[in-house]
Design an enzyme around this catalytic site. Structure first.
Site, PDB file in Angstrom:
ATOM      1  N   GLY A 233       0.768  -1.240   0.000  1.00 59.55           N
ATOM      2  CA  GLY A 233       0.000   0.000   0.000  1.00 59.55           C
ATOM      3  C   GLY A 233       0.798   1.288   0.000  1.00 59.55           C
ATOM      4  N   GLU A 268       4.114  -6.665   1.731  1.00 63.37           N
ATOM      5  CA  GLU A 268       3.705  -7.075   0.378  1.00 63.37           C
ATOM      6  C   GLU A 268       3.657  -5.854  -0.546  1.00 63.37           C
ATOM      7  OE1 GLU A 268      -0.193  -8.622   1.100  1.00 63.37           O
ATOM      8  OE2 GLU A 268       0.516 -10.359   2.205  1.00 63.37           O
ATOM      9  N   PRO A 269       4.767  -5.179  -0.755  1.00 70.49           N
ATOM     10  CA  PRO A 269       4.727  -3.968  -1.589  1.00 70.49           C
ATOM     11  C   PRO A 269       4.678  -4.305  -3.080  1.00 70.49           C
ATOM     12  CG  PRO A 269       6.977  -4.408  -0.909  1.00 70.49           C
ATOM     13  CD  PRO A 269       6.139  -5.483  -0.289  1.00 70.49           C
ATOM     14  N   GLY A 270       3.921  -3.537  -3.811  1.00 71.73           N
ATOM     15  CA  GLY A 270       3.896  -3.680  -5.265  1.00 71.73           C
ATOM     16  C   GLY A 270       4.327  -2.363  -5.881  1.00 71.73           C
ATOM     17  N   ARG A 271       3.417  -1.380  -5.774  1.00 76.01           N
ATOM     18  CA  ARG A 271       3.633  -0.072  -6.392  1.00 76.01           C
ATOM     19  C   ARG A 271       4.944   0.598  -5.982  1.00 76.01           C
ATOM     20  NH1 ARG A 271      -1.021   2.738  -7.755  1.00 76.01           N
ATOM     21  NH2 ARG A 271      -2.086   1.559  -6.148  1.00 76.01           N
ATOM     22  N   TYR A 311     -10.009   4.496 -12.124  1.00 73.31           N
ATOM     23  CA  TYR A 311      -9.993   5.190 -10.827  1.00 73.31           C
ATOM     24  C   TYR A 311      -9.904   6.714 -10.942  1.00 73.31           C
ATOM     25  CZ  TYR A 311      -7.979   0.556  -9.894  1.00 73.31           C
ATOM     26  OH  TYR A 311      -7.718  -0.789  -9.859  1.00 73.31           O
ATOM     27  N   CYS A 338     -13.431   3.356 -28.222  1.00 74.56           N
ATOM     28  CA  CYS A 338     -14.808   3.876 -28.266  1.00 74.56           C
ATOM     29  C   CYS A 338     -15.449   3.900 -26.892  1.00 74.56           C
ATOM     30  CB  CYS A 338     -15.623   3.024 -29.221  1.00 74.56           C
ATOM     31  SG  CYS A 338     -14.785   2.848 -30.783  1.00 74.56           S
ATOM     32  N   TYR A 367       0.467  -1.867 -11.978  1.00 73.21           N
ATOM     33  CA  TYR A 367      -0.915  -1.928 -12.457  1.00 73.21           C
ATOM     34  C   TYR A 367      -1.070  -1.274 -13.833  1.00 73.21           C
ATOM     35  CZ  TYR A 367      -1.162  -2.905  -7.495  1.00 73.21           C
ATOM     36  OH  TYR A 367      -0.918  -3.423  -6.253  1.00 73.21           O
TER      37      TYR A 367
HETATM   38  N1  LLP Z   1      -1.254  -7.063  -0.609  1.00 69.81           N
HETATM   39  C1  LLP Z   1      -2.559  -7.221  -0.880  1.00 69.81           C
HETATM   40  C2  LLP Z   1      -3.325  -8.208  -0.122  1.00 69.81           C
HETATM   41  C3  LLP Z   1      -3.168  -6.428  -1.857  1.00 69.81           C
HETATM   42  O1  LLP Z   1      -4.471  -6.566  -2.114  1.00 69.81           O
HETATM   43  C4  LLP Z   1      -2.396  -5.478  -2.581  1.00 69.81           C
HETATM   44  C5  LLP Z   1      -3.000  -4.656  -3.627  1.00 69.81           C
HETATM   45  C6  LLP Z   1      -1.027  -5.383  -2.288  1.00 69.81           C
HETATM   46  C7  LLP Z   1      -0.491  -6.186  -1.277  1.00 69.81           C
HETATM   47  C8  LLP Z   1      -0.099  -4.440  -3.003  1.00 69.81           C
HETATM   48  O2  LLP Z   1      -0.443  -3.108  -2.813  1.00 69.81           O
HETATM   49  P1  LLP Z   1       0.539  -1.930  -3.348  1.00 69.81           P
HETATM   50  O3  LLP Z   1       1.798  -1.978  -2.508  1.00 69.81           O
HETATM   51  O4  LLP Z   1       0.842  -2.183  -4.762  1.00 69.81           O
HETATM   52  O5  LLP Z   1      -0.245  -0.689  -3.144  1.00 69.81           O
HETATM   53  N2  LLP Z   1      -5.186  -1.497  -9.413  1.00 69.81           N
HETATM   54  C9  LLP Z   1      -5.049  -0.494  -8.393  1.00 69.81           C
HETATM   55  C10 LLP Z   1      -4.407  -1.037  -7.144  1.00 69.81           C
HETATM   56  C11 LLP Z   1      -5.124  -2.228  -6.572  1.00 69.81           C
HETATM   57  C12 LLP Z   1      -4.366  -2.821  -5.423  1.00 69.81           C
HETATM   58  C13 LLP Z   1      -4.900  -4.137  -5.060  1.00 69.81           C
HETATM   59  N3  LLP Z   1      -4.238  -4.755  -3.964  1.00 69.81           N
HETATM   60  C14 LLP Z   1      -4.283   0.696  -8.946  1.00 69.81           C
HETATM   61  O6  LLP Z   1      -3.971   0.699 -10.138  1.00 69.81           O
HETATM   62  O7  LLP Z   1      -4.028   1.654  -8.233  1.00 69.81           O
END
Ligand code: LLP
Length: 404
Positions: A233, A268-271, A311, A338, A367
């Protein structure tokens, strides 16, 4: 990203040259940036050496996963497909956590045979299903329970996950019931408490509140959790105005929490790992005059980058050649699909653009491709990775013939 003689370059490669060589729309990643993000992440949380499980949903490119793995990073997966990809990238099962509200029997069975670190459960029914599988396989399975802490992450409502109205996790009452149910389970070993309150969080306060809730419920549960999985997050600076999450403060709050609760932290970082490591290069097809604004029609669309349509997310757009002349009217940057939501942004006082110019849509590493689709039978774009002086094609543009 910087302009040299008014020409934009990304990781020391000129945007115009890359665009001409590989075609557009084109996803372009910087290995250096990924490395910098991981190093920075690790540095901020060094004092308690967390297990970092990259959220595969944010970017599922196998070559990217292989690069990330080299930094001793695990994976957070949410489907059998993601789990298989993480394993294929060489990520060790003992560094993989499986999250999600609706895992199927087949998915659970697969995770169990692969001996992954944890299955983070989200309901009593799911726990009973895992217990049934464990009994059948005569295996002890390590699980976590995801708590819904009812914490407002102060982010976009569509990507908020930790409030009581959200489908994720279990409420505090059920959490405590499940902890006591699991005390007598022969097959399930409750090792983890997990949470994830939302995405693109820029303020450390929600995390602080979340930690207080977890702290209280652990005391009430009277259970020793080997792991506390705090989810991901952590937000990034899409607007390029220095709005950053204060990772140091977050880290301090966790250290305080750990003084009382001696557990291993999982993130659990993604972004925050991949988000700002990529740009989407696009060509201007046409510019047309509307009633009040001019439409800049790009060859990239919502199928390539869904976030703005889904979003209302903002991504900075930069021209590949800088000029001083400004437009009189606003520009709206749109794709050719379209749908009226196939629009990236409206900008006042942009520099005057020309058809066939290249532009760059910033911060699309997370994403971006993972949410891309074939809507309007549009092939998914090429992806390249810049690593040192080399450029590697890490995904070829789909051929129309593959879509027939
Ligand atoms: N862990 C869990 C259980 C999650 O559901 C998520 C993201 C993450 C970790 C990773 O979160 P991050 O560090 O990337 O913020 N499609 C949306 C974001 C959806 C996130 C879903 N869950 C966007 O483009 O902003």
């Amino acid at each position: 990203m910087n302009y040299i003689n008014n020409k934009l370059s990304f990781d020391n490669k000129l945007i115009d040259s890359i665009a001409k060589k590989y075609g557009t729309p084109l996803y372009c990643y910087s290995f250096e940036k990924i490395k910098e993000n991981i190093t920075n992440f690790k540095k901020n949380f060094k004092s308690f050496s967390p297990l970092i499980c990259f959220a595969v949903k944010s970017n599922t490119n196998i070559k990217i996963l292989k690069e990330i793995k080299k930094f001793n990073i695990g994976a957070d997966v949410v489907s059998i497909g993601e789990l298989m990809k993480a394993l294929k990238a060489g990520i060790k099962p003992q560094k993989i956590v499986f999250s999600g509200v609706g895992k199927t029997t087949k998915e659970i069975e697969y995770a169990v045979t692969k001996n992954i670190l944890l299955i983070n459960t989200e309901s009593k029914s799911e726990i009973l299903e895992i217990e049934k599988i464990a009994k059948k396989k005569r295996k002890i399975i390590n699980i976590g329970i995801r708590l819904n802490p009812n914490t407002d992450a102060k982010t976009l409502s569509q990507i908020s996950t930790g409030k009581k109205e959200n489908k994720f996790g279990v409420n505090q009452k059920i959490f405590l019931q499940l902890v006591s149910y699991l005390k007598d389970s022969k097959y399930l070993n409750l090792k983890c408490l997990s949470v994830h309150i939302g995405s693109q969080i820029l303020n450390h306060k929600p995390y602080e509140n979340m930690l207080k809730v977890i702290d209280k419920i652990i005391s009430k549960s009277n259970h020793k959790f080997e792991y506390i999985d705090l989810g991901g997050g952590m937000g990034i600076d899409y607007e390029h105005n220095n709005s950053k999450l204060n990772l140091k403060k977050y880290s301090k709050n966790i250290q305080k929490f750990l003084k009382k609760n001696n557990s291993k932290i999982i993130f659990e970082p993604g972004r925050s790992i991949i988000g700002n490591s990529a740009v989407l290069i696009t060509k201007i097809l046409y510019i047309k005059e509307g009633y009040k604004k001019d439409f800049v029609i790009l060859d990239a669309a919502m199928n390539d980058l869904m976030r703005p349509a889904l979003y209302g997310a903002k991504h900075r757009i930069m021209p590949s050649k800088k000029t001083k002349k400004l437009t009189k009217k606003s520009y709206e940057f749109v794709g050719p699909i379209c749908e009226s939501t196939d629009t990236f942004s409206i900008v006042k006082k942009y520099q005057k653009l020309n058809e066939k110019d290249f532009l760059v849509i910033c911060d699309v590493g997370a994403y971006g491709t993972s949410l891309a689709s074939n809507y309007n039978v549009r092939p998914k774009p090429t992806e390249i990775l810049i690593k040192g002086s080399k450029i590697q094609v890490i995904n070829k543009r789909q051929k129309i013939s593959e879509l027939m």
